[in-house]
Design an enzyme around this catalytic site. Structure first.
Site, short mmCIF file in Angstrom:
data_model
loop_
_atom_site.label_atom_id
_atom_site.label_comp_id
_atom_site.label_asym_id
_atom_site.label_seq_id
_atom_site.Cartn_x
_atom_site.Cartn_y
_atom_site.Cartn_z
N CYS A 1 0.83 -1.20 0.00
CA CYS A 1 0.00 0.00 0.00
C CYS A 1 0.88 1.27 0.00
O CYS A 1 1.55 1.53 -0.98
CB CYS A 1 -0.99 -0.04 1.16
SG CYS A 1 -2.36 1.08 0.87
N HIS B 1 -3.65 -5.19 1.04
CA HIS B 1 -3.04 -5.56 2.32
C HIS B 1 -3.06 -7.08 2.50
O HIS B 1 -4.08 -7.64 2.89
CB HIS B 1 -3.81 -4.91 3.48
CG HIS B 1 -3.56 -3.44 3.59
ND1 HIS B 1 -2.53 -2.92 4.33
CD2 HIS B 1 -4.19 -2.39 3.03
CE1 HIS B 1 -2.54 -1.59 4.23
NE2 HIS B 1 -3.54 -1.24 3.45
N GLU C 1 -1.66 -8.73 4.76
CA GLU C 1 -1.53 -9.11 6.17
C GLU C 1 -2.87 -9.26 6.88
O GLU C 1 -2.94 -9.85 7.95
CB GLU C 1 -0.64 -8.09 6.91
CG GLU C 1 -1.22 -6.68 7.11
CD GLU C 1 -1.05 -5.74 5.92
OE1 GLU C 1 -0.91 -6.23 4.78
OE2 GLU C 1 -1.05 -4.51 6.12
#
Ligand SMILES: Nc1ncnc2c1ncn2[C@@H]1O[C@H](COP(=O)(O)OP(=O)(O)OP(=O)(O)O)[C@@H](O)[C@H]1O
Ligand SMILES: O=c1[nH]c(=O)c2[nH+]cn([C@@H]3O[C@H](COP(=O)(O)O)[C@@H](O)[C@H]3O)c2[nH]1
Ligand SMILES: NC(=O)CC[C@H](N)C(=O)O
Ligand SMILES: [Mg+2]
Length: 539
Positions: free
Chosen positions: A86, A180, A182
């Protein structure tokens, strides 16, 4: 001194202030690769190890803002793989002469990522998505996007509105992704992180708690030398018990475990912890009753931060006093002809990674919500040096470690209990009488949770004593007494938490027992606040 990053292949995560930076660390570790979070402003020259790869996190900033944070340009010369996530992608593009703009198509939430045909089948260049299919659901949270990719980069994936959702350098192992990976909403995100750290960076996946134990014991022995002694702050909680066991394995009797009875422990806690550690774990634990000292310093104090600081400081006063006593006893033995013993130079604490993460943001310590007694509450001029073997670990890693060290399951599964104890659960001034009321109510609450078989389903449960009184009727007579609030939460890492939905009959039983059995309480309420906006503890 060999640090963990010298002993394990390490991924360096540079934190630009995203809410999710610590999750990147966790995902790497779930692949058994050690990862360390550092502020994005760290200078490579100050870094004492060479990472196997670098991940640039997201950020609330825009790269073109005047005061936005930027990475040391030397990272792009370090010749290690880099993954930008990002803002990290935008930062890489910005540094390598691409273009980033505010976009008309902000993306918050789910997006479908289309993976471009991989042209160069076997080259490491497009290894990031190899084997992951042509499409995947990802989670986005951005208002800016690349409008021009840097020279020598090519596009490896796009979404309906982001033509450059993932890019890679033509010859160097540099990758950037707009989504993202994660967060769990990116369904194959963990695999993408795995491709990067395992295939592209070539990290060995040997970050396991088995490996950690051996290396940490060796490290502790090196720190303490052949004579140095350590005094341990042990509460009977998971963290300090695991730390104590590790320390005991490393230096045996040169470790002195001390539990402080600060007058605000739970019912019979000092006695229970004493038996558990001495009998079941073979750790020589001394309980120091300092309840008068703590309670006298807490007298008339209502302000939560004052309570926390008083307790943090008093803990250190007590430890320093105990260290002096241990040394005096050794000096006495020496006079009687015993061998000289080393000084007590170290104080062991069970500090965990989340406590540390909070204080490493590149803007300095993140806004202080509350002062944890073992980090911000320490005495400024303390003489003992800190030794914190779990400083790099998350709670679930500590629990695995505890099981490997043969710490009994009930202890490993214990709910956390804060060092400032009941003092931050009594909302008014702390007195022996208020402590008694809360201890009894809390004990009934936890007992009933256990009886209902719900203890391990709940991350943390406790009672809070409110400083207000309410009217009730008992045995046909009017009462005017205090109120107990019950709290129970489910949480992965205590940074966020949901309130727990109890079966009604369990709450009914708890309420009835508390009002019947605890003198001074005529009303029980249940706290239905999540974190945020509330916190787990009330103070
Ligand atoms: N009553 C106490 N006596 C001695 N040391 C304490 C006491 N309470 C807290 N500490 C110290 O403060 C540290 C931080 O407390 P914290 O509650 O976070 O950890 P813990 O008690 O070990 O584990 P848990 O989070 O499961 O309660 C402990 O690891 C321990 O070193
Ligand atoms: O050892 C501790 N010393 C402290 O000063 C302290 N303050 C909060 N906590 C624990 O941290 C977790 C998150 O709590 P909050 O949402 O209230 O910040 C919860 O598990 C809290 O019990 C503490 N633990
Ligand atoms: N999540 C992020 O890293 C966002 C980056 C940047 N602030 C944007 O809005 O695009
Ligand atoms: Mg505790």
């Amino acid at each position: 001194m060999a640090e963990i990053h010298d002993q394990f292949d390490t991924i360096l995560i540079l934190d630009f202030g995203s809410q999710y930076s610590h999750l990147i660390t966790r995902r790497c570790r779930e692949h058994n690769v050690y990862a360390e979070l550092q502020p994005c402003t760290v200078k490579l020259a100050d870094l004492h190890f060479k990472p196997k790869g670098i991940i640039l996190s997201g950020s609330p900033y825009s790269v073109y803002d005047k005061d936005s944070p930027h990475v040391d340009p030397a990272v792009f010369e370090l010749k290690v793989p880099i993954l930008g996530i990002c803002y990290g992608l935008q930062e890489m593009a910005w540094a390598l002469k691409g273009k980033v703009e505010r976009s008309d198509h902000r993306e918050y939430g789910f997006a479908q990522l289309q993976i471009n045909k991989i042209h160069d089948g076997d080259s490491p260049v497009d290894a990031l998505f190899r084997g992951l299919g042509e499409e995947m659901q990802v989670w986005m949270s951005h208002g800016d996007q690349l409008c021009e990719i840097p020279p020598d980069f090519h596009v490896i994936a796009h979404t309906r509105t982001a033509p450059f959702a993932a890019v890679a350098h033509n010859t160097k192992p540099f990758y950037g992704i707009q989504f993202h990976p994660e967060v769990t909403h990116s369904l194959r995100g963990k695999e993408v992180i795995g491709r990067f750290i395992l295939d592209i960076c070539g990290c060995r996946s040997n970050w396991t708690m088995e490996e950690f134990i051996g290396k940490e014991i060796a490290r502790i022995r090196e720190i303490c030398g052949s004579k140095g002694r350590v005094i341990g702050a042990v509460s009977g909680g998971v963290d300090s018990t695991v730390a104590a066991k590790l320390m005991h394995e490393a230096i045996g009797d040169r470790f002195h475990a001390i539990m402080v009875d600060n007058g605000v422990l739970r019912l019979n806690e000092a006695q229970q912890v004493y038996e558990m550690l001495n009998k079941n774990l073979g750790i020589n634990l001394t309980v120091v009753d300092a309840s008068d000292l703590f309670l006298s310093r807490l007298q008339d104090i209502e302000d939560p931060e004052k309570k926390r600081k008083i307790i943090g400081n008093t803990f250190i006063n007590v430890f320093e006093e105990e260290a002096a006593k241990i040394e005096a006893a050794a000096d006495e033995e020496e006079k009687q002809g015993a061998d000289a013993k080393g000084r007590v130079e170290w104080l062991l604490q069970g500090t965990l990674y989340p406590d540390v993460i909070e204080s490493i943001s590149f803007k300095g310590p993140s806004a202080t919500i509350k002062t944890h007694h073992n980090v911000g509450g320490l005495l400024k001029d303390m003489k003992l040096k800190l030794i914190e073997p779990l400083r790099e670990l998350f709670k679930d890693e500590v629990r695995v470690l505890g099981r490997l060290l043969s710490i009994p399951a009930p202890l490993v599964q214990r709910h956390p209990f804060p060092g400032p104890g009941l003092a931050i659960r009594i909302l008014g001034p702390v007195t022996r009488e208020q402590v008694r009321i809360l201890q009894q109510a809390d004990n009934i609450y936890i007992e009933e949770i256990r009886n209902a078989g719900l203890y391990n389903e709940i991350s943390q449960a406790f009672a809070v004593l409110l400083p207000v009184r309410a009217v009730g009727v008992m045995g046909d007579a009017r009462t005017y007494e205090q109120v107990i609030a019950l709290r129970a939460v489910q949480s992965e890492d205590f940074m966020t938490a949901d309130w727990y939905v109890f079966p009604a009959e369990v709450l009914r039983r708890i309420s009835s027992r508390i009002t019947n059995e605890v003198n001074g309480i005529n009303r029980v309420t249940y706290d239905i606040s999540s974190k945020p906006p509330a916190t787990v503890e009330w103070l």
